[in-house]
Write a protein that holds these residues in place. Structure first.
Motif, PDB file in Angstrom:
ATOM      1  N   GLN B 551      -9.774 -13.253  -8.801  1.00  0.00           N
ATOM      2  CA  GLN B 551     -10.108 -11.895  -8.367  1.00  0.00           C
ATOM      3  C   GLN B 551      -8.875 -11.177  -7.820  1.00  0.00           C
ATOM      4  O   GLN B 551      -8.649 -10.007  -8.120  1.00  0.00           O
ATOM      5  N   PHE B 552      -8.093 -11.890  -7.039  1.00  0.00           N
ATOM      6  CA  PHE B 552      -6.844 -11.311  -6.509  1.00  0.00           C
ATOM      7  C   PHE B 552      -5.968 -10.828  -7.664  1.00  0.00           C
ATOM      8  O   PHE B 552      -5.319  -9.788  -7.572  1.00  0.00           O
ATOM      9  N   GLY B 553      -5.972 -11.607  -8.746  1.00  0.00           N
ATOM     10  CA  GLY B 553      -5.243 -11.198  -9.944  1.00  0.00           C
ATOM     11  C   GLY B 553      -5.758  -9.882 -10.495  1.00  0.00           C
ATOM     12  O   GLY B 553      -4.985  -8.969 -10.790  1.00  0.00           O
ATOM     13  N   PHE B 554      -7.077  -9.738 -10.590  1.00  0.00           N
ATOM     14  CA  PHE B 554      -7.640  -8.468 -11.070  1.00  0.00           C
ATOM     15  C   PHE B 554      -7.216  -7.326 -10.170  1.00  0.00           C
ATOM     16  O   PHE B 554      -6.915  -6.229 -10.631  1.00  0.00           O
ATOM     17  N   VAL B 555      -7.228  -7.600  -8.872  1.00  0.00           N
ATOM     18  CA  VAL B 555      -6.943  -6.537  -7.916  1.00  0.00           C
ATOM     19  C   VAL B 555      -5.489  -6.097  -7.987  1.00  0.00           C
ATOM     20  O   VAL B 555      -5.173  -4.932  -7.783  1.00  0.00           O
ATOM     21  N   THR B 556      -4.585  -7.037  -8.268  1.00  0.00           N
ATOM     22  CA  THR B 556      -3.172  -6.680  -8.212  1.00  0.00           C
ATOM     23  C   THR B 556      -2.518  -6.492  -9.576  1.00  0.00           C
ATOM     24  O   THR B 556      -1.698  -5.606  -9.747  1.00  0.00           O
ATOM     25  N   LEU B 557      -2.863  -7.343 -10.547  1.00  0.00           N
ATOM     26  CA  LEU B 557      -2.076  -7.366 -11.783  1.00  0.00           C
ATOM     27  C   LEU B 557      -2.187  -6.068 -12.583  1.00  0.00           C
ATOM     28  O   LEU B 557      -1.196  -5.566 -13.096  1.00  0.00           O
ATOM     29  N   PHE B 558      -3.409  -5.563 -12.720  1.00  0.00           N
ATOM     30  CA  PHE B 558      -3.575  -4.429 -13.620  1.00  0.00           C
ATOM     31  C   PHE B 558      -4.139  -3.227 -12.878  1.00  0.00           C
ATOM     32  O   PHE B 558      -4.848  -2.406 -13.453  1.00  0.00           O
ATOM     33  N   VAL B 559      -3.829  -3.155 -11.598  1.00  0.00           N
ATOM     34  CA  VAL B 559      -4.506  -2.165 -10.782  1.00  0.00           C
ATOM     35  C   VAL B 559      -4.181  -0.748 -11.225  1.00  0.00           C
ATOM     36  O   VAL B 559      -4.952   0.174 -11.002  1.00  0.00           O
ATOM     37  N   GLY B 560      -3.048  -0.574 -11.905  1.00  0.00           N
ATOM     38  CA  GLY B 560      -2.662   0.749 -12.371  1.00  0.00           C
ATOM     39  C   GLY B 560      -3.684   1.334 -13.327  1.00  0.00           C
ATOM     40  O   GLY B 560      -3.804   2.553 -13.459  1.00  0.00           O
TER      41      GLY B 560
END
Lengths: 741, 741
Positions: B551-560
C-alpha cells in the motif's frame, strides 16, 4: 618538591594496580599501567585516596572477561584461567577510569575526576607512559628487556617496513582499539587501492598509446584537414585570430584523459567505491569480533566537564532524582544558528578566494594571448592552469590551518552535552569546510567553466574581460592539472609539515625545559621523556581520518579526469602509514585507549562521498568530456560511422562583420589576409541562416544524449551498487555463526 | 485421559510459576501465564521435570529488571520493590522459554524442547491462553472479573472505536512487544497519511475546478479551434478517421490528473515519504526506549530445529568444542541458485500474464474502434482500461495466493540456519514477487505503453495488431484507472477475504470438534475455546506488514497519477486497524510474545520504496504526463506565453497517400469527404519536408527538457531528503539524554 611527590604517587599507584591483577606479569614493562602527573599543589597526595582503587577496580570484571573471551578464538580455551591477563592498553584504560572517578576532596565526595583538576590547571597534564625508549633491539616476549615500543618501532614504524603487513595485534595491545582501528582502516584502504591504481595506470597507458592515432588530434594537427581552420579570437579586442593547429600538442595531451578508457575507468571507480564500503563493513565486523568490541564504549556518552561548568540552567531528571544542567531549547537553537552562520561566512570567503583565482585566470590568459610571442600564445592555457592551480593550493592549505583553529572554538560555543555530540558537531563542521575548500575550484572548472559563454561577438563580460573558457577539447585537461597539483601538493605538503613541526616542537620543548631547570645532565625519568613529546587527545586521530577522507574524494569524485589519482593515493598512503606509525611510536605521548566498535561518523561520510562520486562522474563524462558529442557524431552525423570530420563538425561559423565594437579584435588580419569568417567550437546556426548563432538541432541532440547518459549511468550504477550491498552481507558468515553463541 | 493430564500439568505449572514470582498478583487472571497442551502420549507428565523451573527461572532476572526499569519512567522509583511485576506477556514468554529448554527424556538430557515434540506430532500444539472470553463488560484493574481481553475488545477492537487512539500499553502487556510494535507502526503510518490525503483531495479539487477552463481541453472541445481536426485512425484497416472533439470528455477527465497541482503533489509526496521514514525512526526509538527494548531479542538467532534435523554434515566448533550441523558452501550456493531460478520462473509467469492483458487490450480496442456505434468508439479506451485493470486485479490476487504457498516451501529448501535467516529469505522472496506482481502492469502503462509507436503508416505490429497506444493526453489516465482499481480492489478484497475465511475456519473447527467428540453440551475450558481459534506463529504479522508496504508503494510510487491514493490508503487503514485488532483479540489464539527492537527488514524495504518513488515520480511527470511538453510550448513556441494553440502544435501531419496496404483504413472517407491528410499526436516533420515523418527539432527540445527535468528533480529531491535525514536525529533528544544513564 612537586616532582618527587609525583613520583611518590606513581609508586603508590603501581603497587595498587599490581595487587588487583594478582598475577605477576614479568614481561610487562614496569610503568606501563601508571598514570603520571606533574602536581602543582600540595594537597595532591590526599586526593589520591588509596581506598578508592579497590572499590573501583573490582567491579571491572567485564574487562577481565573480555580478555578471556578474546583468548577463546585462539583455541586456548582450557588454559584461560592460567594465562589470562590484561593488555597494557586495557590497564592504562582502567587506571584512567579510576582517576576519572576518584574524589579529590575527602569530605564531600561530589568533586571527582582528574578532568576538572586538569581543566583548573592544578595538574599540568596526565597521560599513560610509554614502556621504554623506542630505539633499541627487538627482544622476544618473556625475555628480559622486552619492550613493546621498541618492537613496534623496529617492526612497524620504520621506512624499511613499508611493504610489510602491520602488526595489528601488537598495535592494539599497545595503543588500544581506537588507534589500532585507524591503522586497520588505512591498511585496508591502501590494499584496496592497489587494483584501482593498476587499472588507472593501464588507462593512462592506453591514452598514451592511442595519443598519436586518435582521429580528433590527427585532424587538428593535419594542415589538410583541420589544422588550417581560422579560429575566432579567444578574448575580446587584444586577441587575434589563430589557426587550429596551434593547439595540436594540447589536443594530444587532452586525449590522455579524454578517451573511452577513462569512461570505463570512471564506471569502475564508482563501483569500486561501493565495493570498498561493503568490504570495509565486513572487515570492520570481523575486526570487532576478533577484538571482542561488541560491547560498545560508553565513555563518549558522558556529560562533558565543559558543559557542566558552563551551563547554569538546570532540569529535574526523574531517573536520577537530581537536577542536571540543561540548555533550554531556544538557547541551543540560537547557538547553533549563530555558529553555523559563522561557518557559512567562512565558506563564503572560500568562494571569494576561488572567484579571485578565476579572475586571475582570465586576466593572465588575456594577457598571454595578446602577447606577440607564439610560445606564450601556444602555452597560454597550460601555463595559466598550472599557476592558477598552485595559487589555489596555497589558498586551500592556508584556509585549512585557519579554519582548523576556528572549528574547535565554534564547536565549544555550541555547548555540546556529551563528547559524542562535540565530536559529531566538530566532524561535520570540519568536513563540510574542508570539502568545499578543497573541491570548489575543481568543481568550478569541471562543471561551470565556460558553460555560460555564448558565441564570439557576445557582450557578456566579467570586469570587462570575456568569460573564462576552456580550450578546444573540453575542460578535462584543466581539471586534470587542478586535481594533480592540489592532490599531490596537499599530500606532500601535509606530510612534510606534520613531520617537521612535530620534530621542531619536541626539540623546542626539550631545549626550553633544559634551559629552565638548569639541572646538571642526569638521565631523564620516563615521565619526563614523555612529557617532552607532543600531546594526544581523543581527537588526535581526527586529522588523519580527515586527510584520508579528502583523499578518498580525490580518488573517487573526479577520477574520470585523473586516472592516476588512485596511484598517487597509494604511494601517499604507503608513506602515510609509516609516518603515522613513527609519529605514534616516537613523537607522541602514548594516547589514552578507547574501545570503539567502528570508525564512527567517517563511515557515513565515506558512504556519502561514494554516492556523490556517482553523480560527479556521470556529469563529468557527460558534460566535461567529449565522449558524448563524439558518440552522437559517430552514430548520427558521420558518413561511415567513424570520427572522421568530427573536428570540422564541432566548429560553427562566425561572420567577422558581426563583431561589436567592444568585442572586435584589434588585428583583423591573420598571416596578412583579412579574415571574413572564423570558426568557434559550438553547435550553432551559421551566419547565413534565419536563426543565426542560435543553438542548432545537433546541439539539442547532444544535450539530450548527455542528459540521457547521466540518467542511465546514475540509475545503472545505483542499481548495481544496491545489488552489491544486498548481496554482500555486512557481517561475514563465519563471524555471524560464532556470534550466536 | 490425556485432557486430564494436560490440565494436571497446567495446575503444576501454575504453582511453579507462582512460586517464582513470589508476590501474589490478585488482579491477574489465573491462567494468563500458563502454557497449555493437548497431550497425545502418556509420558508427557514425566517430561515436565519440576526441578527445571527453578534452575531456568531464577537466572531470568534480566526480565525482572526490565520490568522495574520500565516502571522508572513513571516516576515510581521508590515503590519499585513493592509493585514490581511481570506483564502477562512477559510471563507467557518465560513459560515458553522453559518449555523450549526442558528435556523430555529423563536419562540423557540431550533431547530438549517443546519444538521437537510439536514437530514430531507428539503434541498437537502449544500456545498461551487468552485470559477470558472477549465479550463482556469492561472492568477496572484491581476489581474482580478484570480481563484484559475484554478490555481490549471493548476499547480497541470494535468499529465504534475507529477514531480513538490505540491503547498501546495494554496491547503490549497482552500481546507482547512484537505485535504491539506493528500496531504502533500502522497507527503512526495512518496518522501521517492524514496530511497527504488532505493535500491529495485538494489536488483533486483543483483539477475539478479547472477542468472546464483548462486551455487544452477547451481547444479539443471547441469546433473552431481543434475540435474539427481530422485524426488518423487508431488501428490498422478496421478503424476509420475521427474528429478530435470525440475525445473531448476524455480530455477533461485527463486534466484531473494532469495539471500543475499533481506535479506539486508528486514532489510533496516524495518528500513526505522521506519525512515518514525519518519520523518513524524517531517514533520507533522513543517506543523502544519507553518499552525498554534496547536489549535485543536473540531468540531469532537460535539454530532452527529444521536445520538441525535435516543437515547431516558437521563441522567442529572451536568455541563450544562440539560438532555442529553445517551446510557446505557449494551445497548452500546450489540450493540458493535453484530456489531463485524457481522464483525467476514465477516472475516470468507474472510477465506473461501482464503481456496477455496487453494483447487483450489491443484486441478489444481494435474491435471497439472498428464498431459502427459512436458510443463504443467514444468510450473504447475507457471501457478497455476498466476491464483490463479488473482482469489484472484478478490475476494479481490469484497469483498472490499461489505464490504465498510456494514461498514458504522454497525458503525451507534453502535450509536457513537461523530463524532470522529464514525470515529474511522469506521476506525478500515474498516482497520481490508481490512487488513485481502488483506493479508490473502499472509500470508497463506508465513507462512503456505506446513508446515504441512510430507514426500512422508504420508497420510494426504485435500479432498482426498495431501496438498498444495511449489516448491523446498521455497514459496518465490509464495509470489512474489501473491504480485505482488494483489498489482499492485489492484492499477491499483482502479485508473481506481475511475476515470471512477466519470466521468460516473457526466455525468449521468448532463444528468438526463438536461432531467428533459427541460430548454433551458443557462449558468449554479456556484451552478448548482457544484451540478452536486460528493459529499464530512468528510469521503471522508478515502478511499485515506486506499488505501495508505494498500500500505504501501505491501511495508513493505513482502518486502523480492518482492523488487520491493517500485518501484511499487512509480509509483502508482506519478499517484495517480495527479489523486486525478484532482478529488478534477475537479470532486468533494468543500469540507467543517476542521482544523486538524495530520492524526489521520492513524498514529497509520502506526506505528502498521511498527511494524508488523519487525515480518513478520524476519519470512519470517527465514522460507520462503532458507537463513538460506544455512548459516547452509555453516558453519556446507559444506566441504570447500561454497554452493557446498547444493542441494544434502537438499534432503532426500525415499524408493518407503514405499508408501501406496493411495499414490503410478500409474506409477512407469521413462524413462523406475523402481524407487527404490526417493528424496524429507526435512531433514529426510534415509530409512535404525533406525528412518526412522523422522526429523534429521540437521533439528533441522536449526530450532534452524531459531528461533535464528528471535529472534536476531527482538530484533536488535526493539533496533535500539527505538534508532532512541529517537534520532530523534518529533518536529524539529527550531519549538520548536519558539513555546515557
Amino acid at each position: 618538591e612537586e616532582n618527587l611527590e609525583a613520583e611518590g604517587l606513581e609508586l603508590e599507584l603501581e603497587d595498587k594496580s599490581r595487587m588487583e591483577h594478582r598475577e605477576p606479569m614479568a614481561w610487562v614493562a614496569d610503568d606501563a599501567e601508571n598514570e603520571e602527573m606533574s602536581c602543582s599543589s600540595l594537597w595532591c597526595f590526599d586526593s589520591e585516596n588509596p581506598f578508592m582503587y579497590d572499590k573501583e577496580l573490582i567491579p571491572d570484571d567485564s574487562l577481565y572477561f573480555s580478555s578471556t573471551s578474546n583468548k577463546n578464538y585462539n583455541n586456548e580455551f582450557h588454559v584461560v584461567e592460567k594465562e589470562s591477563f590484561l593488555t597494557s592498553a586495557q590497564r592504562s584504560r582502567i587506571v584512567w577510569e579510576v582517576l576519572m572517578r576518584t574524589p579529590y576532596e575527602t569530605d564531600s565526595g561530589s568533586k571527582t575526576g582528574i578532568m576538572r583538576l586538569l581543566n583548573n590547571g592544578i595538574y599540568l597534564s596526565g597521560y599513560p607512559l610509554h614502556d621504554g625508549p623506542y630505539i633499541g633491539k627487538s627482544v622476544k616476549k618473556g625475555e628480559p628487556g622486552y619492550c613493546e615500543r621498541t618492537l613496534l618501532y623496529n617492526e612497524w614504524a620504520q621506512w624499511k617496513c613499508w611493504y610489510k603487513t602491520q602488526p595489528l595485534p601488537l598495535i592494539r595491545r599497545y595503543f588500544g582499539e581506537k588507534t589500532a582501528l585507524y591503522f586497520v582502516w588505512i591498511g585496508f584502504y591502501t590494499t584496496v587501492l592497489i587494483p584501482a591504481a593498476a587499472l588507472g595506470v593501464l588507462t593512462m597507458i592506453y591514452g598514451l598509446a592511442t595519443m598519436k592515432t586518435s582521429t580528433p588530434s590527427k585532424e587538428i594537427c593535419d594542415d589538410t584537414v583541420g589544422g588550417n581552420l581560422i579560429m575566432c579570437p579567444l578574448c575580446n579586442q587584444q586577441c587575434g585570430f589563430w589557426r587550429l593547429k596551434d593547439s595540436c600538442v594540447f589536443s594530444m595531451v587532452v586525449h590522455l584523459f579524454d578517451n573511452p578508457a577513462t569512461v570505463g575507468f570512471a564506471v569502475f571507480m564508482s563501483l569500486w567505491a561501493t565495493m570498498f564500503m561493503e568490504l570495509w563493513k565486513r572487515k570492520q565486523a570481523r575486526t570487532a569480533w576478533e577484538w571482542n568490541l561488541s560491547s560498545a564504549e560508553h565513555s563518549l556518552e558522558m556529560i562533558r566537564p565543559e558543559y557542566e561548568a558552563k551551563v547554569f540552567t538546570y532540569k529535574f531528571n526523574p531517573v536520577t532524582m537530581t537536577f542536571e544542567p540543561f540548555l533550554p531549547f531556544w538557547d541551543k537553537v540560537a547557538r547553533i544558528l549563530g555558529v553555523n552562520s559563522l561557518v557559512l561566512l567562512m565558506l563564503f570567503s572560500v568562494m571569494i578566494a576561488v572567484f579571485a583565482v578565476i579572475v586571475y585566470r582570465i586576466i593572465i590568459v588575456t594577457l598571454m594571448f595578446s602577447s606577440e610571442t607564439l610560445f606564450w600564445r601556444k602555452y597560454a592555457k597550460i601555463a595559466t592552469s598550472f599557476t592558477a592551480a598552485t595559487i589555489n593550493l596555497v589558498v586551500i592549505v592556508v584556509m585549512d590551518r585557519i579554519y582548523r583553529k576556528l572549528a574547535g572554538k565554534l564547536s565549544d560555543i555550541e555547548r555540546p552535552r556529551t563528547q559524542r555530540e562535540y565530536e559529531d558537531s566538530f566532524t561535520f563542521k570540519m568536513f563540510v569546510f574542508t570539502f568545499i575548500n578543497t573541491y570548489s575550484s575543481i568543481i568550478y572548472i569541471a562543471f561551470f567553466k565556460g558553460r555560460f559563454f555564448g558565441h564570439p561577438g557576445d557582450t557578456i563580460t566579467i570586469f570587462g574581460y570575456r568569460q573564462d573558457q576552456c580550450e578546444n577539447g573540453g575542460c578535462l585537461f584543466e581539471v586534470f592539472v587542478q586535481l594533480g597539483i592540489i592532490m599531490v601538493g596537499k599530500q606532500v605538503f601535509n606530510n612534510i609539515y606534520e613531520f617537521a613541526t612535530m620534530k621542531i616542537m619536541i626539540w623546542w620543548r626539550v631545549y626550553w625545559r633544559a634551559r629552565e631547570n638548569f639541572v646538571p645532565q642526569q638521565p631523564n625519568t620516563r615521565w619526563e621523556e614523555d612529557y617532552n613529546l607532543e600531546t594526544t587527545d581523543s581527537m588526535s586521530l581526527f586529522d588523519e581520518y580527515l586527510e584520508m577522507v579528502i583523499q578518498f574524494g580525490f580518488v573517487t569524485l573526479f577520477v574520470g579526469s585523473f586516472p592516476l589519482a588512485p596511484l598517487f593515493a597509494l604511494l601517499n598512503n604507503v608513506v602515510e602509514i609509516r609516518l603515522d606509525a613513527y609519529k605514534y611510536v616516537a613523537q607522541l605521548r602514548r594516547p589514552l585507549t578507547y574501545r570503539v566498535q567502528n570508525i564512527g561518523a567517517w563511515q557515513a561520510i565515506l558512504k556519502g562521498l561514494s554516492f556523490v562520486a556517482v553523480i560527479t562522474n556521470s556529469f563529468m563524462i557527460a558534460y566535461t568530456s567529449d565522449f558524448i558529442p563524439r558518440l552522437v557524431y559517430m552514430y548520427r552525423y558521420s558518413k561511415d560511422g567513424s570520427l572522421e570530420g568530427y573536428i570540422n563538425n564541432t566548429m560553427s561559423y562566425f561572420d567577422t562583420a558581426d563583431f561589436t565594437n567592444t568585442t572586435k579584435p584589434n588585428n583583423m588580419m591573420l598571416d596578412g589576409v583579412y579574415v571574413n569568417q572564423c570558426r568557434y567550437q559550438d553547435y550553432r546556426h551559421p551566419p547565413g541562416s534565419d536563426e543565426k548563432y542560435t543553438l542548432s538541432l545537433q546541439y539539442w541532440h547532444i544535450f539530450a544524449a548527455r542528459l540521457a547518459f547521466v540518467v542511465v549511468f546514475e540509475h545503472l550504477v545505483m542499481f548495481i551498487t544496491s545489488l552489491l550491498s544486498y548481496a554482500i552481507p555486512d557481517i561475514p558468515r563465519s563471524v555471524q555463526g560464532d556470534n550466536s553463541k
